[in-house]
Design an enzyme around this catalytic site. Structure first.
Site, PDB file in Angstrom:
ATOM      1  NE  ARG A  88      -4.469  -0.317   1.225  1.00  0.00           N
ATOM      2  CZ  ARG A  88      -5.293  -1.333   1.497  1.00  0.00           C
ATOM      3  NH1 ARG A  88      -4.987  -2.556   1.195  1.00  0.00           N
ATOM      4  NH2 ARG A  88      -6.436  -1.105   2.092  1.00  0.00           N
ATOM      5  NE  ARG A 160     -14.180  -4.191   5.116  1.00  0.00           N
ATOM      6  CZ  ARG A 160     -13.223  -4.195   4.179  1.00  0.00           C
ATOM      7  NH1 ARG A 160     -13.253  -5.103   3.215  1.00  0.00           N
ATOM      8  NH2 ARG A 160     -12.263  -3.304   4.181  1.00  0.00           N
TER       9      ARG A 160
HETATM   10  P1  AMP Z   1      -8.896  -3.615   2.734  1.00  0.00           P
HETATM   11  O1  AMP Z   1      -9.845  -4.735   3.025  1.00  0.00           O
HETATM   12  O2  AMP Z   1      -7.802  -3.994   1.768  1.00  0.00           O
HETATM   13  O3  AMP Z   1      -9.595  -2.343   2.327  1.00  0.00           O
HETATM   14  O4  AMP Z   1      -8.130  -3.304   4.106  1.00  0.00           O
HETATM   15  C1  AMP Z   1      -8.841  -2.926   5.258  1.00  0.00           C
HETATM   16  C2  AMP Z   1      -7.931  -2.183   6.207  1.00  0.00           C
HETATM   17  O5  AMP Z   1      -6.842  -3.025   6.607  1.00  0.00           O
HETATM   18  C3  AMP Z   1      -7.261  -0.949   5.602  1.00  0.00           C
HETATM   19  O6  AMP Z   1      -8.084   0.202   5.638  1.00  0.00           O
HETATM   20  C4  AMP Z   1      -6.055  -0.806   6.559  1.00  0.00           C
HETATM   21  O7  AMP Z   1      -6.445  -0.299   7.816  1.00  0.00           O
HETATM   22  C5  AMP Z   1      -5.650  -2.253   6.760  1.00  0.00           C
HETATM   23  N1  AMP Z   1      -4.694  -2.686   5.732  1.00  0.00           N
HETATM   24  C6  AMP Z   1      -4.880  -3.634   4.757  1.00  0.00           C
HETATM   25  N2  AMP Z   1      -3.786  -3.783   4.009  1.00  0.00           N
HETATM   26  C7  AMP Z   1      -2.875  -2.917   4.501  1.00  0.00           C
HETATM   27  C8  AMP Z   1      -1.530  -2.581   4.146  1.00  0.00           C
HETATM   28  N3  AMP Z   1      -0.912  -3.182   3.112  1.00  0.00           N
HETATM   29  N4  AMP Z   1      -0.888  -1.632   4.879  1.00  0.00           N
HETATM   30  C9  AMP Z   1      -1.478  -1.037   5.923  1.00  0.00           C
HETATM   31  N5  AMP Z   1      -2.754  -1.289   6.302  1.00  0.00           N
HETATM   32  C10 AMP Z   1      -3.440  -2.213   5.610  1.00  0.00           C
END
Ligand code: AMP
Length: 216
Positions: A88, A160
């Site tokens: 990210r 969520r």
């Molecule tokens: P997502 O389901 O990919 O939208 O991820 C949900 C949440 O998990 C994000 O908003 C971050 O808080 C955390 N997260 C997921 N992947 C990452 C990453 N590569 N780096 C930092 N935080 C992450």
């Protein structure tokens, strides 16, 4: 094969990664799901990550990178992986490249699913998820047959924490800021491929499958 899916939250990375990994031997690894599992199970890592995840902020790199590098060492990822939600930011991209190069491996493709911000806000704010099987629904474009109930497994759907409208904007802003440097990073290495993510999921899967040399 080592593949990364890039795109803002709601671009369809999870849906596409699930389809593509089902058509290949690649392990589908999603950092968001790893964090949500840890939070649900109340692990120490989950406790640390929780305020960031629920506030739509990035979990600090010192937690995220270690978790991901441990996960990609698991046996199911030995034939390759498809990463969804990682990297990210540039620090994460570099840490992944360094870890892979220590084993003589490298990322083969970085696939970017491009979707406009207006479309992402609409998608995320109407999204409902299944806590049991991970299926994702949308109030308008993909409602479940019975409101609030998963078509696949019958579990009660939930929204969520970070899909609530007030958190969606923060998530998009945080991720937007980090996306362009990542696109430049992989483009500079000749790995970046872009697809239009505002078409039906089957067409997008076909395009992505073609790019990595598989039929979907
Ligand atoms: P997502 O389901 O990919 O939208 O991820 C949900 C949440 O998990 C994000 O908003 C971050 O808080 C955390 N997260 C997921 N992947 C990452 C990453 N590569 N780096 C930092 N935080 C992450």
């Amino acid at each position: 094969m080592y593949v990364i899916l890039l795109g803002l939250p709601g671009a369809g990375k999870g849906t596409q990664a699930a389809r593509l990994s089902a058509a290949t031997a690649l392990a589908h690894i999603t950092t968001g799901e790893l964090f949500r599992d840890n939070i649900r199970e109340g692990t120490a890592l989950g406790e640390k990550a929780k305020p960031f995840v629920e506030g739509g902020l990035l979990v600090p790199d010192e937690i995220t990178i270690g978790m991901l590098l441990d996960r990609v060492k698991q046996p199911d990822a030995s034939a390759g992986f498809m990463l969804d939600g990682f990297p990210r930011n540039l620090e994460q991209a570099r840490a992944l490249d360094e870890a892979l190069s220590r084993e003589g491996k490298q990322i083969d493709e970085a696939l970017y699913i491009k979707v406009s911000t207006e479309e992402l806000v609409r998608r995320l704010a109407g999204r409902w998820s299944c806590p049991q099987c991970g299926a994702v629904y949308h109030e308008q474009s993909r409602p479940p047959m019975k409101p609030g109930v998963c078509d696949n497994c019958g579990a009660a759907l939930y929204q969520r924490e970070d899909d609530r409208p007030e958190v969606v904007r923060t998530r998009l802003e945080v991720n937007q800021k980090n996306l362009q440097p990542l696109l430049d990073y992989y483009d500079g290495r000749g790995k970046l491929r872009e697809v239009d993510g505002e078409r039906d999921p089957e067409t997008i899967s076909k395009d992505l499958g073609r790019l990595i040399g598989i039929g979907c």
